[in-house]
Design a protein around this motif. Structure first.
Motif, PDB file in Angstrom:
ATOM      1  N   ARG A  11      61.755  15.016  45.396  1.00  0.00           N
ATOM      2  CA  ARG A  11      61.214  14.529  44.140  1.00  0.00           C
ATOM      3  C   ARG A  11      59.716  14.349  44.310  1.00  0.00           C
ATOM      4  O   ARG A  11      59.179  14.623  45.370  1.00  0.00           O
ATOM      5  CB  ARG A  11      61.872  13.223  43.701  1.00  0.00           C
ATOM      6  N   ALA A  13      57.607  15.803  42.100  1.00  0.00           N
ATOM      7  CA  ALA A  13      57.038  16.715  41.115  1.00  0.00           C
ATOM      8  C   ALA A  13      57.564  16.333  39.733  1.00  0.00           C
ATOM      9  O   ALA A  13      58.497  15.536  39.627  1.00  0.00           O
ATOM     10  CB  ALA A  13      57.465  18.136  41.461  1.00  0.00           C
ATOM     11  N   PRO A  14      56.970  16.879  38.678  1.00  0.00           N
ATOM     12  CA  PRO A  14      57.554  16.653  37.348  1.00  0.00           C
ATOM     13  C   PRO A  14      59.015  17.091  37.342  1.00  0.00           C
ATOM     14  O   PRO A  14      59.391  17.974  38.096  1.00  0.00           O
ATOM     15  CB  PRO A  14      56.709  17.553  36.442  1.00  0.00           C
ATOM     16  N   ALA A  15      59.813  16.468  36.497  1.00  0.00           N
ATOM     17  CA  ALA A  15      61.247  16.780  36.473  1.00  0.00           C
ATOM     18  C   ALA A  15      61.451  18.244  36.122  1.00  0.00           C
ATOM     19  O   ALA A  15      60.838  18.752  35.186  1.00  0.00           O
ATOM     20  CB  ALA A  15      61.955  15.908  35.449  1.00  0.00           C
ATOM     21  N   PRO A  16      62.287  18.971  36.903  1.00  0.00           N
ATOM     22  CA  PRO A  16      62.544  20.367  36.568  1.00  0.00           C
ATOM     23  C   PRO A  16      63.341  20.495  35.277  1.00  0.00           C
ATOM     24  O   PRO A  16      63.943  19.526  34.802  1.00  0.00           O
ATOM     25  CB  PRO A  16      63.344  20.883  37.755  1.00  0.00           C
ATOM     26  N   ASP A  19      67.580  19.725  35.343  1.00  0.00           N
ATOM     27  CA  ASP A  19      67.487  18.595  36.253  1.00  0.00           C
ATOM     28  C   ASP A  19      68.810  17.848  36.388  1.00  0.00           C
ATOM     29  O   ASP A  19      68.992  16.777  35.824  1.00  0.00           O
ATOM     30  CB  ASP A  19      66.386  17.633  35.766  1.00  0.00           C
ATOM     31  N   LYS A  82      57.942   9.325  46.961  1.00  0.00           N
ATOM     32  CA  LYS A  82      57.970  10.447  46.034  1.00  0.00           C
ATOM     33  C   LYS A  82      57.829  11.790  46.738  1.00  0.00           C
ATOM     34  O   LYS A  82      57.979  12.826  46.126  1.00  0.00           O
ATOM     35  CB  LYS A  82      56.874  10.281  44.991  1.00  0.00           C
ATOM     36  N   TRP A 120      60.450  22.724  41.370  1.00  0.00           N
ATOM     37  CA  TRP A 120      59.025  22.730  41.705  1.00  0.00           C
ATOM     38  C   TRP A 120      58.839  23.054  43.179  1.00  0.00           C
ATOM     39  O   TRP A 120      59.492  22.458  44.030  1.00  0.00           O
ATOM     40  CB  TRP A 120      58.386  21.363  41.413  1.00  0.00           C
ATOM     41  N   GLU A 122      55.792  23.614  46.171  1.00  0.00           N
ATOM     42  CA  GLU A 122      54.371  23.508  46.466  1.00  0.00           C
ATOM     43  C   GLU A 122      54.004  24.701  47.355  1.00  0.00           C
ATOM     44  O   GLU A 122      54.671  24.979  48.349  1.00  0.00           O
ATOM     45  CB  GLU A 122      54.094  22.194  47.189  1.00  0.00           C
TER      46      GLU A 122
END
Lengths: 135, 380
Positions: A11, A13-16, A19, A82, A120, A122
């Protein structure tokens, strides 16, 4: 050639889009998800772009040196942070565009309901070797 | 049994087979089989003509394989195409192999891998360890490259510029693992230089020699050492001398190219006894030549540095102002020129900015240290 790290986050990242927690998927959905990632890695082995990958457990501990003769300070484990990393894959590709393309493809792994989870990822370049011509 | 001899003969044997009509992968298999045979039988009975021996045996191995695999018709074609035995020419064939391995249908990284394998005779494991990737990854990359060029005919003349670019990529890859790629690139470029008469080949060889001569002094315990601070007594004088001789012979032919121009700049740096004695005016002139050949932003950025040294930091900043600030190392150059102009605050800010954008760790450490140096100086 440049190496890129694809970081998967639990977690942070913005919610996929898709989700749903993995624990609520059906076993078939979980298998499809895992198979997608294995096939993805196999294809990169074929193209000579795969370096390595590893899934990581959710438990992590932050550690810090806290002075001579003192035990290192830890402030974990903590499930709420996070930025717990779920796993990573290291690839070796010709261009940033190619890395982006592959990350997009990996992010499309199927999730709940067999639909892409839009996970998400990276994408981080690794530092290269020193170029010879700098002066 | 001399493994160096075998390694030096391999590319020539391979290219003769490919020229005779064997496809690349089959030719390579046949050459490997012949090498095994050589290791087995040479110690007892050394051949008079090792290369001729290898060609004969490898060709026989190839025919055996082709016979067992293909139809009678195909076999007869291959046999009828077999050239008369005996004569084993020339360096020309190796040259063809350079062109094949640098073929434009390959990505740069595949071309590099294939060149190291086929022309350099390195093992897949050695190449993989030099590029810090698993052996299986490199094996796949090479085998895909072979497939890509399987249908390329070897009789077409290649583009020498592509070959030179591939060799320069190998050189710039630096070194790690058990193979020194810079030394390997020099070895291959020397071979090419001996086989192929072209002033830019000479230019590239000179450039590599001149850069390589300074290699030991380019890094210290604190990471990168800038040119001006390098210990010039550690520069390899024999490499510098050789580089300058090769370069001068090339320049005398009056067919200037970008590698010759770059080598000329490197030669002017190498020629100076101290950093202060560097002939910056002439270096700017060479950058003008280089920019006329390849007006790349990187060349123009380096030119701005040279202008800053020749005509002062203000002139350097003026040359810089026409370039895109998003260029790699733009901030580092701007920082350096501002520091020389006495604007330490701006220089420190730009060094920090450059450090955060650096693409390798040694460079980032170097730039961070520069920013820290200026910041501590201002707070004194």
């Amino acid at each position: 050639m440049a190496k890129y790290l694809l970081l998967k986050h639990y977690r942070g990242a913005p919610a996929p889009v898709n989700d749903a927690p993995m624990a609520q998927w059906t076993p078939e959905e979980v298998s499809a998800h895992i198979k997608y990632m294995q096939d993805f890695a196999d294809r990169l082995r074929e193209t000579g772009e795969f370096v390595s990958e590893q899934a990581l457990a959710q438990e992590g501990t932050w550690v810090r040196y806290d002075g001579e003769g003192r035990p290192p300070v830890t402030d974990g484990p903590f499930a709420e942070t996070k930025d717990l990393i779920a796993g990573w894959m290291l690839i070796d590709v010709d261009s940033y565009e190619r890395a982006l393309e592959l990350a997009g493809e990996l992010s499309a792994a199927p999730g709940a309901g067999g639909k892409p989870i839009h996970e998400w990822l990276e994408l981080r370049p690794c530092y290269g070797v020193a170029p010879t011509i700098t002066e | 049994m001399d493994p160096t001899l075998l390694r030096s003969l391999t590319p020539g044997v391979l290219s003769i087979l490919v020229r005779r009509g064997a496809d690349f992968a089959a030719a390579e298999d046949a050459v490997q089989d012949a090498l095994v045979e050589a290791v087995r039988s040479w110690p007892a009975a050394p051949p008079r003509d090792p290369k001729g021996w290898l060609v004969t045996v490898a060709w026989r191995k190839f025919l055996d394989a082709a016979r067992s695999e293909t139809s009678r018709r195909r076999r007869e074609d291959v046999v009828s195409e077999e050239p008369p035995p005996g004569e084993v020419p020339s360096s020309d064939d190796t040259l063809q192999l350079y062109f094949l391995c640098a073929h434009p249908s390959l990505t740069p990284s595949s071309a590099v891998a294939l060149t190291l394998r086929a022309v350099g005779g390195l093992t897949t494991r050695q190449i993989a360890s030099a590029y810090l990737v698993p052996e299986a990854t490199m094996a796949q990359r090479i085998s895909r490259a072979k497939k890509t060029i399987a249908s390329v005919r070897l009789d077409q003349p290649g583009d020498v510029a592509t070959v030179l670019r591939v060799l320069y990529l190998v050189f710039n890859e630096g070194y790690s693992g058990d193979v020194d790629l810079a030394a390997e690139a020099i070895r291959l470029t020397r071979q090419l230089f001996a086989a192929f008469d072209h002033p830019e080949v000479a230019g590239l060889l000179a450039l590599m020699l001149l850069h390589h001569a300074r290699r030991a002094s380019r890094t210290g315990p604190d990471g990168l050492v800038p040119l001006a601070s390098q210990d010039r007594s550690r520069w390899d004088v024999s490499l510098i001398t050789e580089g300058i001789v090769v370069l001068q012979a090339a320049l005398a032919r009056d067919r200037l190219g970008e590698f010759q121009a770059q080598a000329a700049i490197a030669a002017l740096h190498a020629d100076a006894q101290t950093a202060a004695e560097t002939d910056w005016v002439q270096i700017v002139e060479w950058y003008d030549e280089l920019a006329a050949l390849t007006p790349s932003p990187v060349v123009l950025l380096n030119r701005a540095v040279a202008v800053g040294e020749a005509d002062g930091p203000r002139a350097g900043l003026a040359a810089l102002s026409s370039l895109d600030p998003a260029l790699p190392r733009y901030a580092a150059v701007a920082a350096y020129l501002h520091e020389r102009d006495g604007d330490f605050a701006e220089a420190a800010r730009l060094y920090a900015e450059a450090a955060s954008a650096a693409t390798n760790l040694a460079e980032r450490h170097h730039l961070t240290r520069q920013a820290a140096r200026l910041n501590s100086r201002r707070s004194e």
